[in-house]
Scaffold this motif. Structure first.
Motif, mmCIF file in Angstrom:
data_model
loop_
_atom_site.group_PDB
_atom_site.id
_atom_site.type_symbol
_atom_site.label_atom_id
_atom_site.label_comp_id
_atom_site.label_asym_id
_atom_site.label_seq_id
_atom_site.Cartn_x
_atom_site.Cartn_y
_atom_site.Cartn_z
ATOM 1 N N LEU A 183 -33.160 32.981 3.117
ATOM 2 C CA LEU A 183 -31.991 32.826 1.867
ATOM 3 C C LEU A 183 -31.341 33.978 1.639
ATOM 4 N N PRO A 184 -30.654 34.497 2.604
ATOM 5 C CA PRO A 184 -30.069 35.942 2.304
ATOM 6 C C PRO A 184 -28.815 35.810 1.468
ATOM 7 N N GLN A 185 -28.338 34.913 0.946
ATOM 8 C CA GLN A 185 -27.144 34.746 0.156
ATOM 9 C C GLN A 185 -27.295 34.795 -1.164
ATOM 10 N N TYR A 186 -28.714 34.858 -1.655
ATOM 11 C CA TYR A 186 -28.860 34.495 -3.090
ATOM 12 C C TYR A 186 -29.058 36.151 -3.721
ATOM 13 N N ASP A 187 -29.166 36.347 -4.987
ATOM 14 C CA ASP A 187 -29.440 37.453 -5.763
ATOM 15 C C ASP A 187 -30.777 37.197 -6.206
ATOM 16 N N THR A 219 -27.581 32.556 -8.671
ATOM 17 C CA THR A 219 -26.330 33.358 -8.305
ATOM 18 C C THR A 219 -26.401 33.770 -6.737
ATOM 19 N N LYS A 220 -25.356 33.956 -6.019
ATOM 20 C CA LYS A 220 -25.305 34.022 -4.711
ATOM 21 C C LYS A 220 -24.273 35.317 -4.425
ATOM 22 N N ASN A 221 -24.592 36.351 -4.540
ATOM 23 C CA ASN A 221 -23.757 37.650 -4.300
ATOM 24 C C ASN A 221 -24.638 38.595 -3.314
ATOM 25 N N ASN A 222 -25.782 38.271 -2.732
ATOM 26 C CA ASN A 222 -26.433 38.942 -1.504
ATOM 27 C C ASN A 222 -27.057 40.368 -2.142
ATOM 28 N N THR A 223 -27.439 40.428 -3.482
ATOM 29 C CA THR A 223 -27.835 41.418 -4.261
ATOM 30 C C THR A 223 -29.449 41.431 -4.317
#
Length: 273
Positions: free
Chosen positions: A24-28, A236-240
């Motif tokens: 799930l790389p898209q999540y923060d 949230t989905k900012n890849n952080t």
């Protein structure tokens, strides 16, 4: 809305976290390791609950609405109490998940002999969480446990291929297998143990499959978010990714890379106790 929180008593949860990020790389994400108070495995239920609750509340305060306890001891000794006693006190949606159920609800699909072994910390073994949960899903599966009290210190001190590590790994595996000659599947029920996999496979008979938890937990989280859109929409989905430790940040960064597979940068989080 906020990041997904990942909690562990120290470094071990990073072996689970890296698989979650792959899936799930898209999540923060915010990872919190309670390194100042590790190990949890030998502490009482009351102490583990108090420590885990404090760290979960810290992640909630940083905006996390979903927290994963990437720690078997915390999942065994604190998760249910937090879910039943503490989460209902929040007026908005907060969720806490663990690592035991994602493992136990699929183990029956891996074993053919219906004899499963558990290698874990003394605290996880004493809790009997794995036998209890496995029997809920697969009543026909026999479960055998072996506590490995020195494995976490060996990993924490980077004694992964020493003679001492080999001695204790072989001894504990033999103690487990002596309980039943029919064991065909062994769960590594501590997130530190994947770093000992080369040694474990050296002393484990080749016909026995060894399951680490990272991919199982990541797959379960993917499924959970698909089945619970009311939770997924709060993530949230900012890849952080941010890392926090309750101990010295420089020490955490030095060791964390071995578990996470890449260099990390951490900040120190001061707890009230």
């Amino acid at each position: 809305m906020g990041p997904i929180g990942i909690f562990d008593s120290g470094y071990g949860g990073l072996t689970v976290f890296r698989e979650i990020v792959k899936a799930l790389p898209q999540y923060d994400y915010i990872y919190l390791g309670d390194n100042a108070r590790v190990p949890y495995g030998t502490r009482s239920f009351e102490t583990v609950y108090a420590y885990t609750k404090e760290c979960v509340e810290s992640l909630f305060a940083m905006g996390c609405r979903l927290v994963v306890l990437a720690c078997n001891t915390a999942s065994a000794k604190a998760l249910r109490t937090i879910q039943q006693r503490d989460l209902p006190l929040y007026t908005d949606l907060h969720k806490v998940l663990g690592v035991i159920r994602p493992t136990t609800e699929v183990i029956g699909h891996y074993t053919h002999t219906r004899h499963v072994g558990i290698l874990a910390t003394p605290g996880t073994v004493k809790s009997a969480s794995y036998p209890i949960e496995i029997h809920k899903f697969f009543p026909d599966v026999a479960v055998y446990q072996q506590a490995c009290p020195l494995w976490v210190p060996l990993v924490e001190n980077n004694e992964l291929d020493s003679q001492g590590a080999a001695y204790f790994v072989e001894a504990d595996i033999n103690r487990l297998l002596q309980q039943s000659p029919d064991i065909d599947t062994v769960i590594l029920a501590c997130t530190h143990y994947p770093l000992l996999l080369p040694l474990i496979r050296r002393f484990m008979p080749p016909h026995i499959q060894v399951l680490a938890q990272g991919k199982l937990v990541a797959s379960s989280l993917v499924d959970y978010l698909q089945r619970h859109p009311e939770v997924e929409t709060l993530c949230t989905k900012n890849n952080t990714i941010r890392f926090f430790t309750t101990d010295n940040a420089a020490d955490f960064e030095e060791r964390a890379g071995r578990f996470y597979g890449k260099t990390v940068t951490a900040d120190e989080l001061k707890l009230s106790t």
